[in-house]
Design an enzyme around this catalytic site. Sequence first.
Site, PDB file in Angstrom:
ATOM      1  N   SER A  58       4.445   1.845   0.487  1.00  0.00           N
ATOM      2  CA  SER A  58       5.393   2.751  -0.169  1.00  0.00           C
ATOM      3  C   SER A  58       5.811   3.883   0.762  1.00  0.00           C
ATOM      4  CB  SER A  58       4.766   3.343  -1.433  1.00  0.00           C
ATOM      5  OG  SER A  58       4.454   2.323  -2.348  1.00  0.00           O
TER       6      SER A  58
HETATM    7  N1  SAH Z   1       0.668   1.146  -2.858  1.00  0.00           N
HETATM    8  C1  SAH Z   1       1.017   0.060  -2.006  1.00  0.00           C
HETATM    9  C2  SAH Z   1       2.290  -0.576  -2.527  1.00  0.00           C
HETATM   10  C3  SAH Z   1       2.430  -1.989  -2.110  1.00  0.00           C
HETATM   11  S1  SAH Z   1       3.848  -2.799  -2.805  1.00  0.00           S
HETATM   12  C4  SAH Z   1       1.216   0.549  -0.599  1.00  0.00           C
HETATM   13  O1  SAH Z   1       1.734   1.653  -0.413  1.00  0.00           O
HETATM   14  O2  SAH Z   1       0.879  -0.180   0.329  1.00  0.00           O
HETATM   15  C5  SAH Z   1       3.242  -3.313  -4.392  1.00  0.00           C
HETATM   16  C6  SAH Z   1       2.099  -4.264  -4.409  1.00  0.00           C
HETATM   17  O3  SAH Z   1       1.897  -4.673  -5.758  1.00  0.00           O
HETATM   18  C7  SAH Z   1       2.293  -5.551  -3.610  1.00  0.00           C
HETATM   19  O4  SAH Z   1       1.259  -5.669  -2.679  1.00  0.00           O
HETATM   20  C8  SAH Z   1       2.260  -6.667  -4.671  1.00  0.00           C
HETATM   21  O5  SAH Z   1       1.648  -7.857  -4.213  1.00  0.00           O
HETATM   22  C9  SAH Z   1       1.427  -5.996  -5.756  1.00  0.00           C
HETATM   23  N2  SAH Z   1       1.586  -6.560  -7.094  1.00  0.00           N
HETATM   24  C10 SAH Z   1       2.725  -7.012  -7.710  1.00  0.00           C
HETATM   25  N3  SAH Z   1       2.443  -7.448  -8.952  1.00  0.00           N
HETATM   26  C11 SAH Z   1       1.102  -7.279  -9.144  1.00  0.00           C
HETATM   27  C12 SAH Z   1       0.202  -7.545 -10.221  1.00  0.00           C
HETATM   28  N4  SAH Z   1       0.609  -8.080 -11.379  1.00  0.00           N
HETATM   29  N5  SAH Z   1      -1.105  -7.234 -10.052  1.00  0.00           N
HETATM   30  C13 SAH Z   1      -1.567  -6.691  -8.902  1.00  0.00           C
HETATM   31  N6  SAH Z   1      -0.763  -6.422  -7.839  1.00  0.00           N
HETATM   32  C14 SAH Z   1       0.551  -6.701  -7.960  1.00  0.00           C
END
Ligand code: SAH
EC number: 2.1.1.77
Length: 218
Positions: A58
């Site tokens: 993010s």
């Molecule tokens: N906070 C993280 C954001 C990553 S993007 C950072 O800054 O690195 C969002 C993430 O949510 C992705 O890795 C995706 O695989 C995950 N995601 C999407 N749907 C999900 C679900 N139902 N359960 C768990 N993770 C999920």
Amino acid sequence: MLRQQQRLVEQLRTAGIQDQRVLAVMGQVPRHQFVDEALANRAYEASALPIGYGQTISHPYTVACMTAALLENQSHAPARLRVLEIGTGSGFQTAVLAALVARVYSIERLALLATRAAQRLQQLKLRNVRLQHGDGNHGWPDYAPFDGIVVTAAAKGIPRPLAQQLTIGGCMVTPLDTGQEQVLIRLTRTTAEEFCHELLGPATFVPLLSGVAFGVSP
Ligand code: SAH
């Protein structure tokens, strides 16, 4: 503090992040360790970056804003809070939370990202974090209730199990996909049955998906 990281903290302050605790932690957690080596020189830019499998780490402003919103209305000091994160991704938001609160529980549906995040968090010796490879739509009933829940992927509606796993007085900061746009909201559980929500602003997140994935495609 790295000079680039210090500059990023100043940018966050200028952009409206006022919580000193959050700014201090954004100046401490090494974001360059949460991206691939090839992108490490861009880690302190004010931007989201790819982390593989179509996902992104993010934007630093998003992380700071969501963390500040989560801490703002709590009736306990951050050091006493238990927080659930949905979407571990790179693990950066997890590390920021771990530096502030008592315990962080984080769920990621992509196995390879979950494993990599676990390694990074271990390297940083963050011992108050528990990770799960799973579908965050169900929350984590074994450790519920949580004082705070942060969702880092956008759903079309708030998964009911997540709202039910908040303490009374606890809050969830989550993007919502309205169909036309994404907005960031804070949902606070005011009583056992009642919730109120506030609009925090526009948002840009990858979608919250269902189920888990082990391979290279989401
Ligand atoms: N906070 C993280 C954001 C990553 S993007 C950072 O800054 O690195 C969002 C993430 O949510 C992705 O890795 C995706 O695989 C995950 N995601 C999407 N749907 C999900 C679900 N139902 N359960 C768990 N993770 C999920």
